[in-house]
Design a protein around this motif. Sequence first.
Motif, PDB file in Angstrom:
ATOM      1  N   SER A 135     -12.267   4.931  -8.903  1.00 18.05           N
ATOM      2  CA  SER A 135     -11.691   4.780  -7.938  1.00 18.05           C
ATOM      3  C   SER A 135     -12.154   5.681  -6.665  1.00 18.05           C
ATOM      4  O   SER A 135     -11.862   6.721  -7.668  1.00 18.05           O
ATOM      5  CB  SER A 135     -10.431   3.116  -7.692  1.00 18.05           C
ATOM      6  N   ALA A 136     -12.930   5.474  -5.823  1.00 18.00           N
ATOM      7  CA  ALA A 136     -12.061   6.315  -4.878  1.00 18.00           C
ATOM      8  C   ALA A 136     -10.883   6.771  -4.499  1.00 18.00           C
ATOM      9  O   ALA A 136      -9.690   6.114  -4.622  1.00 18.00           O
ATOM     10  CB  ALA A 136     -12.752   5.838  -2.967  1.00 18.00           C
ATOM     11  N   ARG A 185     -13.669  -5.804  -2.366  1.00 17.84           N
ATOM     12  CA  ARG A 185     -12.508  -5.264  -2.084  1.00 17.84           C
ATOM     13  C   ARG A 185     -11.669  -5.384  -3.837  1.00 17.84           C
ATOM     14  O   ARG A 185     -11.723  -5.887  -4.677  1.00 17.84           O
ATOM     15  CB  ARG A 185     -11.829  -4.979  -1.615  1.00 17.84           C
ATOM     16  N   GLY A 186     -11.939  -3.898  -3.854  1.00 20.53           N
ATOM     17  CA  GLY A 186     -10.581  -3.547  -5.651  1.00 20.53           C
ATOM     18  C   GLY A 186     -11.687  -3.570  -6.771  1.00 20.53           C
ATOM     19  O   GLY A 186     -10.439  -3.627  -7.945  1.00 20.53           O
ATOM     20  N   GLY A 187     -12.925  -3.705  -6.832  1.00 19.28           N
ATOM     21  CA  GLY A 187     -14.153  -4.254  -7.879  1.00 19.28           C
ATOM     22  C   GLY A 187     -13.703  -3.108  -8.758  1.00 19.28           C
ATOM     23  O   GLY A 187     -14.315  -3.452  -9.339  1.00 19.28           O
ATOM     24  N   SER A 188     -13.784  -1.427  -8.569  1.00 24.23           N
ATOM     25  CA  SER A 188     -13.380  -0.865  -9.840  1.00 24.23           C
ATOM     26  C   SER A 188     -12.541  -1.361 -11.090  1.00 24.23           C
ATOM     27  O   SER A 188     -12.644  -0.460 -11.804  1.00 24.23           O
ATOM     28  CB  SER A 188     -12.304   0.763  -9.866  1.00 24.23           C
TER      29      SER A 188
HETATM   30  N1  ASP Z   1     -12.630   1.538  -3.339  1.00 23.55           N
HETATM   31  C1  ASP Z   1     -12.737   0.323  -3.556  1.00 23.55           C
HETATM   32  C2  ASP Z   1     -11.947  -0.220  -2.426  1.00 23.55           C
HETATM   33  O1  ASP Z   1     -10.689  -0.045  -1.795  1.00 23.55           O
HETATM   34  C3  ASP Z   1     -12.638  -0.382  -4.965  1.00 23.55           C
HETATM   35  C4  ASP Z   1     -10.946   0.408  -5.666  1.00 23.55           C
HETATM   36  O2  ASP Z   1     -10.610   0.966  -5.277  1.00 23.55           O
HETATM   37  O3  ASP Z   1     -11.121  -0.670  -6.300  1.00 23.55           O
HETATM   38  O4  ASP Z   1     -11.611  -1.814  -2.621  1.00 23.55           O
END
Ligand code: ASP
Length: 439
Positions: A38-39, A187-190
């Motif tokens: 992820s970031a 969002r959260g897609g990693s």
């Molecule tokens: N960086 C993205 C987010 O904050 C994806 C992730 O972290 O999964 O949503």
Amino acid sequence: MGVKVAKFGGSSVADTIQFTKVKDIILSDPSRRYVVVSAPGKRFDQDTKMTDLLLLCHTHLMNHLPWDQLFQVVCDRFSAIAFTLGISQDKLDLQAEYTKIKAAMEDGAGSDYIASRGEYLNGRLFAAYLGWDFIDAADVIKFDERGRFLADETNEVLKKELKKHEYAVIPGFYGAKPDGRIVTFSRGGSDISGSIVARAAEAEVYENWTDVNGFLMANPKIVDDPKPIKYISYQELRELSYMGANVMHEDAIYPVKAAGIPINIRNTNDPEHPGTFIQDETPEDSRGVITGVAGSKNFTVIAMHKYMMNSERGFMKRVFSILDSNDISFEHMPTGIDTLSVVLDNDEVGNKLPDIIDDIKRNLEPDALDVYDDIAMIATVGQGMTYRPGVAAKLFAALAEQGINIRMIDQGSSEINIIVGVAGSDFEKAIRAIYNAFN
Ligand code: ASP
């Protein structure tokens, strides 16, 4: 030797200390061959996630506000990690990357492109730190022109690409359209990217590294020190996460579930802990009566009573058309011979409740109609409940002992789930009562 795909979430890769922990984890098991990152996430409570910072740059740009300094914060954060890890410019030219990103932004690159750069830069950094290959997700995660994810095409391309690399880092969260334009998952897609890579790698396990020891039997903000869940089935997970118990993105389940690959939720800050395994079938000897209890507030229950409802033709059809004409979906609809309750999410209901009630009165002519607009729904979930008598009795007794009134009951046909609706003010007390009854 089987392959493991390890995905590390934002908090696992938030700064230099986390990077070193992740490296130790990866190198401790040579079967961890593909890593998805992820970031950088939050380093402390008040911190801002990298993705949010990048999106903020975009908002400034769109509104013709200066965004240079904001972007500098992004660059400084990555540069600091590179510097402290000893990644020199000849290994990774971050300045050149920043210049490219800035130029693309000034050229009108969309918000998906900008949001994805957190994962892109972190992936580059991590690959340089490990000395592994870097695979750009834009080349292997495929979307169509309208931005819809292409699962099979991606699987084919990715499978071929992975075969070329013994060890590789792949950034999560994004892919690209046929013309090369970047598209992100939600969002959260990693988590989804990790699952897609695990499928293509035919991994023996998809490790999802985060900052908790997997799933707990109840929300620790409500129950003191709840027990961890070692094994949970996909179906149980679906039921619990629907009620808000969430550690990973819902859409991440499907690719690995379809391929029969278990997910192992692990804690980067406690790598010895086995975490939670999510798989099709849980080992029978590991099953308690219940696997977990979760719930959420903010539902409306419309309870109708009408004598001979069961034999009135078209009754259900009219209920559905009322919901449809008010453009609203329902959450549950438990029925009895003369009763029917419709459970609605308050966010969906908005200000439509008076119209819905009017329509029901006019079209269905119930003998009695009760509306409760502050209901909490609580799901008690467990494969171990199937065919076991007395579970419901125990649950209801526990609630009765605490003086909690049950406004609605629904047991799914799979028998792995009993849902009760209670007053919003009884929510926490009810969760604790149920948890304690089974532990
Ligand atoms: N960086 C993205 C987010 O904050 C994806 C992730 O972290 O999964 O949503």
